[in-house]
Design an enzyme around this catalytic site. Structure first.
Site, PDB file in Angstrom:
ATOM      1  N   ASN A   9       8.395  59.451  41.125  1.00 38.50           N
ATOM      2  CA  ASN A   9       8.090  58.943  39.783  1.00 38.50           C
ATOM      3  C   ASN A   9       7.887  60.153  38.881  1.00 38.50           C
ATOM      4  O   ASN A   9       6.846  60.803  38.938  1.00 38.50           O
ATOM      5  CB  ASN A   9       6.820  58.077  39.850  1.00 38.50           C
ATOM      6  N   TRP A  10       8.913  60.442  38.093  1.00 39.76           N
ATOM      7  CA  TRP A  10       8.858  61.661  37.254  1.00 39.76           C
ATOM      8  C   TRP A  10       7.973  61.476  36.018  1.00 39.76           C
ATOM      9  O   TRP A  10       7.728  62.421  35.291  1.00 39.76           O
ATOM     10  CB  TRP A  10      10.274  62.069  36.829  1.00 39.76           C
ATOM     11  N   LYS A  11       7.558  60.260  35.760  1.00 31.72           N
ATOM     12  CA  LYS A  11       6.715  59.945  34.588  1.00 31.72           C
ATOM     13  C   LYS A  11       7.361  60.511  33.309  1.00 31.72           C
ATOM     14  O   LYS A  11       8.593  60.539  33.230  1.00 31.72           O
ATOM     15  CB  LYS A  11       5.291  60.470  34.812  1.00 31.72           C
ATOM     16  N   HIS A  95       2.824  49.950  37.059  1.00 31.69           N
ATOM     17  CA  HIS A  95       2.129  51.204  37.372  1.00 31.69           C
ATOM     18  C   HIS A  95       0.758  51.213  36.703  1.00 31.69           C
ATOM     19  O   HIS A  95       0.611  50.713  35.586  1.00 31.69           O
ATOM     20  CB  HIS A  95       2.967  52.402  36.898  1.00 31.69           C
ATOM     21  N   GLU A  97      -0.824  53.389  35.167  1.00 31.70           N
ATOM     22  CA  GLU A  97      -0.896  54.014  33.833  1.00 31.70           C
ATOM     23  C   GLU A  97      -0.480  53.023  32.754  1.00 31.70           C
ATOM     24  O   GLU A  97      -0.986  53.060  31.636  1.00 31.70           O
ATOM     25  CB  GLU A  97      -0.030  55.289  33.818  1.00 31.70           C
ATOM     26  N   GLU A 167      -1.189  51.896  45.258  1.00 32.26           N
ATOM     27  CA  GLU A 167      -1.590  53.130  44.599  1.00 32.26           C
ATOM     28  C   GLU A 167      -3.044  53.012  44.139  1.00 32.26           C
ATOM     29  O   GLU A 167      -3.304  52.499  43.040  1.00 32.26           O
ATOM     30  CB  GLU A 167      -0.692  53.411  43.384  1.00 32.26           C
ATOM     31  N   GLY A 231       4.276  61.188  42.609  1.00 39.92           N
ATOM     32  CA  GLY A 231       4.271  61.599  41.213  1.00 39.92           C
ATOM     33  C   GLY A 231       4.473  63.100  41.093  1.00 39.92           C
ATOM     34  O   GLY A 231       5.586  63.617  41.184  1.00 39.92           O
ATOM     35  N   GLY A 232       3.374  63.829  40.933  1.00 40.75           N
ATOM     36  CA  GLY A 232       3.422  65.276  40.676  1.00 40.75           C
ATOM     37  C   GLY A 232       4.323  66.037  41.634  1.00 40.75           C
ATOM     38  O   GLY A 232       5.128  66.886  41.197  1.00 40.75           O
TER      39      GLY A 232
HETATM   40  P1  PGA Z   1       0.672  61.439  41.927  1.00 40.27           P
HETATM   41  O1  PGA Z   1       1.206  60.120  41.168  1.00 40.27           O
HETATM   42  O2  PGA Z   1       1.533  61.601  43.163  1.00 40.27           O
HETATM   43  O3  PGA Z   1       0.845  62.546  40.952  1.00 40.27           O
HETATM   44  O4  PGA Z   1      -0.741  61.181  42.285  1.00 40.27           O
HETATM   45  C1  PGA Z   1       1.635  58.987  41.873  1.00 40.27           C
HETATM   46  C2  PGA Z   1       2.058  57.919  40.899  1.00 40.27           C
HETATM   47  O5  PGA Z   1       1.448  57.800  39.838  1.00 40.27           O
HETATM   48  O6  PGA Z   1       3.011  57.160  41.161  1.00 40.27           O
END
Ligand code: PGA
Length: 252
Positions: A9-11, A95, A97, A167, A231-232
């Site tokens: 997930n590149w956000k 998600h 967020e 998550e 994510g990161g």
């Molecule tokens: P993270 O994010 O690996 O940076 O904790 C995961 C995500 O939000 O899908």
């Protein structure tokens, strides 16, 4: 042999040129799909068509959100059909967020999953508890509520064709991943709840929240963890590759 999924997930990161560089780097370190491992990246909308035109060879494409309608007066929104049109096979829905910032509800997330599947995208449905909910022993209850409401809106059939990502909100971007015991416990609870709802097909359950090259193998060793939503660490080619390789090793 069950399939493993490693989803990046590149956000809201990477311009098109940077996205192309990352894809090239991923290919060069063999961070691509394998017989029993599906590798998916979910870039921002703006990079999707560039990546499709460039050719992804062994990496599937997902989006980070879609709208519940096919078309119309919804300024700023993108439909599942449009995502399919630019080459996506998956879409993340719900998600945390977006639950936090766009106030998405479980019913809306269920409708998005239904809509996505109608247009040929496999939904990756996110669920997970907040820190206070875990601390007060409500994790299972929260997961049950989220999944029940999503099933109510989407139907058990849609959920059975989806991927679910557990998550825990307190683990996302914090460097504080769930332990293997916590992940396995939550995944087993989700699976038991799906069974109660007559979701008979084995739904792939991904863990997400501070997954790294260091903790991936442990997470993949859990019987109910079928992969990771990353994510990161998905923005670093070598680290993402190590996670993909750990997924491969776990199938041997
Ligand atoms: P993270 O994010 O690996 O940076 O904790 C995961 C995500 O939000 O899908």
């Amino acid at each position: 042999m069950r399939t493993r999924f490693v989803v990046g997930n590149w956000k809201m990161n990477l311009l098109r040129g940077e996205a192309l560089e990352l894809i090239e780097a991923l290919k060069s370190v063999d961070a691509v799909s394998h017989e029993h491992v599906s590798v998916v990246v979910c870039p921002p909308f703006t990079a999707l068509s560039t990546l499709t035109e460039h050719g992804l060879q062994g990496i599937e494409l997902g989006a980070q959100n879609c709208h519940v309608s096919q078309k119309g007066a919804f300024t700023g929104e993108v439909s599942a059909e449009m995502l399919r049109d630019v080459g996506c096979s998956y879409v993340i829905v719900g998600h945390s967020e977006r639950r936090r910032d766009q106030h998405e509800t479980d019913a809306e997330i269920g409708r998005k999953a239904l809509h996505a599947l109608q247009f040929g995208l496999r939904p990756i449905i996110c669920v997970g508890e907040q820190l206070e909910e875990r601390q007060s022993g409500m994790t299972h209850e929260v997961l049950h509520r989220q999944i029940s409401e999503i099933i109510e809106a989407a139907g058990a059939d849609v959920v059975s064709k989806s991927v679910i990502a557990y998550e825990p909100v307190w683990a996302i971007g914090t460097g504080l991943a769930a332990t293997t015991e916590q992940a396995q416990d939550a995944h087993a609870a989700i699976r038991a709840h799906l069974d109660q709802h007559a979701v008979t097909h084995r739904v792939p359950l991904l863990y997400g929240g501070s997954v790294t090259a260091a903790n991936a193998a442990g997470l993949f060793s859990c019987p109910d963890v079928d992969g990771a939503l990353v994510g990161g660490a998905s923005l670093k080619a070598m680290e993402f590759a190590q996670i993909v390789h750990a997924a491969r090793d776990s199938t041997r």
